[in-house]
Scaffold this active site. Structure first.
Site, PDB file in Angstrom:
ATOM      1  N   GLY A 186       9.978  -6.222 -23.454  1.00 43.56           N
ATOM      2  CA  GLY A 186      11.033  -6.907 -23.667  1.00 43.56           C
ATOM      3  C   GLY A 186      11.454  -7.956 -22.519  1.00 43.56           C
ATOM      4  O   GLY A 186      10.551  -7.771 -21.382  1.00 43.56           O
ATOM      5  N   CYS A 187      12.167  -8.983 -22.468  1.00 45.16           N
ATOM      6  CA  CYS A 187      12.434  -9.841 -21.498  1.00 45.16           C
ATOM      7  C   CYS A 187      12.847  -9.387 -20.258  1.00 45.16           C
ATOM      8  O   CYS A 187      12.518  -9.611 -19.217  1.00 45.16           O
ATOM      9  CB  CYS A 187      13.307 -11.216 -22.159  1.00 45.16           C
ATOM     10  SG  CYS A 187      14.916 -10.546 -23.049  1.00 45.16           S
ATOM     11  N   TYR A 188      14.115  -8.529 -20.329  1.00 45.08           N
ATOM     12  CA  TYR A 188      14.789  -8.171 -19.153  1.00 45.08           C
ATOM     13  C   TYR A 188      13.830  -7.062 -18.494  1.00 45.08           C
ATOM     14  O   TYR A 188      13.523  -7.243 -17.285  1.00 45.08           O
ATOM     15  CB  TYR A 188      15.956  -7.482 -19.343  1.00 45.08           C
ATOM     16  CG  TYR A 188      17.382  -8.119 -19.601  1.00 45.08           C
ATOM     17  CD1 TYR A 188      17.754  -9.125 -19.046  1.00 45.08           C
ATOM     18  CD2 TYR A 188      18.029  -8.014 -20.878  1.00 45.08           C
ATOM     19  CE1 TYR A 188      18.803  -9.765 -19.151  1.00 45.08           C
ATOM     20  CE2 TYR A 188      19.354  -8.761 -20.994  1.00 45.08           C
ATOM     21  CZ  TYR A 188      19.674  -9.559 -20.309  1.00 45.08           C
ATOM     22  OH  TYR A 188      20.766 -10.388 -20.331  1.00 45.08           O
TER      23      TYR A 188
ATOM     24  N   THR B  37      10.620  -7.231 -18.451  1.00 40.04           N
ATOM     25  CA  THR B  37       9.507  -7.550 -17.809  1.00 40.04           C
ATOM     26  C   THR B  37       9.791  -8.461 -16.468  1.00 40.04           C
ATOM     27  O   THR B  37       9.212  -8.176 -15.418  1.00 40.04           O
ATOM     28  CB  THR B  37       8.891  -8.777 -18.533  1.00 40.04           C
ATOM     29  OG1 THR B  37       8.471  -8.272 -19.844  1.00 40.04           O
ATOM     30  CG2 THR B  37       7.867  -9.784 -17.887  1.00 40.04           C
ATOM     31  N   SER B  38      11.015  -8.948 -16.359  1.00 42.14           N
ATOM     32  CA  SER B  38      11.586  -9.270 -15.014  1.00 42.14           C
ATOM     33  C   SER B  38      11.708  -8.173 -13.873  1.00 42.14           C
ATOM     34  O   SER B  38      11.244  -8.255 -12.827  1.00 42.14           O
ATOM     35  CB  SER B  38      12.759 -10.373 -15.205  1.00 42.14           C
ATOM     36  OG  SER B  38      13.902  -9.176 -15.483  1.00 42.14           O
TER      37      SER B  38
END
Length: 344
Positions: free
Chosen positions: A147-149, A151-152
């Site tokens: 997921g994007c969140y 990954t950060s």
């Protein structure tokens, strides 16, 4: 030349994949699907020059053996049966939904609210966080794109967790561009509601992406109790980008120089990790429209150089490093190509 099938090509991650594949010197589009616009062409739905015919998922699955990889850009809970069908043909699958990111069917049901109907496949998938799981991704046939969140957050905190320097309570404040919600018509994501506004949602220990933070960071921790996340995501009035501001406490005696050395050693040679020098703070402009993740490290109190409180900021493009770019990076690694192909 590798041929790719894209299921769900008219969503934001799907069209981003089409664009990235056109930049890739060793990939081409085989077929693309759309459940909302079958029978049309891609150029009828998006302002692009490519006239690929849009076919149904059912037709695509019958043609799975025409491609070398299938990218599934489908809603959560919609990838399970297509994965079964494609896996049976021996074609590589990279799933951009959350359906195979977690290893426990009970955890999936808890966070996503529906039972997992293929628990036997969960352990066969590799979690495709490239910088952390590169060895497992090589030659993998089934890859779950992160997921994007997460990954950060996971890239921002993995070095501290691995070293045993991450405090048990992790406070994460994240902002995402509106495209992170997908191409939908929900009122919250309309221009009038989102523009000149910022909206927190699912704050605390509620957002489903916490499960992926726990998966990676609790798995990496060197010692001590599992980490507890307080996660506050916000809808930001921009098209794309994620910015995560993370508040941590490190052990007494660990200096900023120690932390920077740790990060440089962990991410040495990583083509898509951008560690910012002292005094610089990561912004969306460091990463949007790229596959990079920018990370800054800042002492919380400049008057206490020996303090234990730090603010880590990580940014990335939610549609690229947070989705389609990382999917291409996963494919490159899996088949043995230079992982930067199509991404620089």
């Amino acid at each position: 030349m590798y041929r790719a099938g894209i299921a769900g090509a008219t969503g934001y991650t799907g069209i981003e994949l089409v664009q990235l594949i056109h930049r890739h010197p060793q990939m081409e589009v085989g077929w693309i699907t759309s459940q909302s616009s079958p029978g049309k062409r891609l150029s009828d739905v998006h302002a692009v020059p490519w006239d690929y015919p849009l076919i149904t998922l059912e037709e695509a699955l019958e043609r799975a053996d025409e491609v070398d990889v299938v990218f599934l850009c489908l809603p959560h809970a919609a990838s399970i049966e297509p994965v079964r069908a494609v896996k049976a043909t021996g074609v590589r699958v990279i799933d951009l939904s959350a359906d195979f990111r977690l290893k426990d069917a009970r955890a999936y049901e808890r966070w996503y609210g529906v039972p997992h109907t293929a628990p036997d496949l969960l352990t066969e998938f590799v979690y495709g966080l490239c910088e952390i799981n590169r060895a497992q991704i090589r030659n993998a046939q089934l890859i779950a794109n992160p997921g994007c969140y997460p990954t950060s957050v996971n890239l921002a905190l993995y070095p501290l967790a691995k070293a045993g320097w991450l405090s048990p309570l992790v406070i994460v404040d994240s902002k995402s561009g509106v495209s992170g919600a997908g191409r939908q018509t929900k009122l919250l994501y309309s221009f009038t509601e989102a523009n000149e506004n910022m909206t927190p949602y699912n704050i605390g220990h509620r957002h489903r992406h916490i499960a992926e933070m726990e998966l990676i960071l609790n798995g990496a921790r060197a010692n001590g109790q599992p980490y507890r996340f307080l996660f506050s995501p916000h809808l930001l009035p921009v098209n794309r980008g994620i910015l995560s501001t993370i508040y941590v406490t490190v052990p007494e005696g660990v200096t900023e120089a120690d932390i920077r050395q740790l990060y440089h050693e962990t991410y040495a040679g990583e083509p898509f990790i951008h560690l910012l020098p002292p005094g610089q703070i990561a912004t969306l402009r460091h990463t949007v429209h790229s596959n990079r993740c920018a990370i800054s490290i800042t002492p919380a109190d400049p008057d206490r150089p020996d303090g234990t409180e730090y603010i880590i900021v990580a940014t990335l493009d939610n549609l690229v490093k947070g989705a389609s770019g990382q999917a291409i990076q996963n494919f490159n690694i899996a088949v043995g190509l230079d992982e930067t192909l199509g991404l620089l």
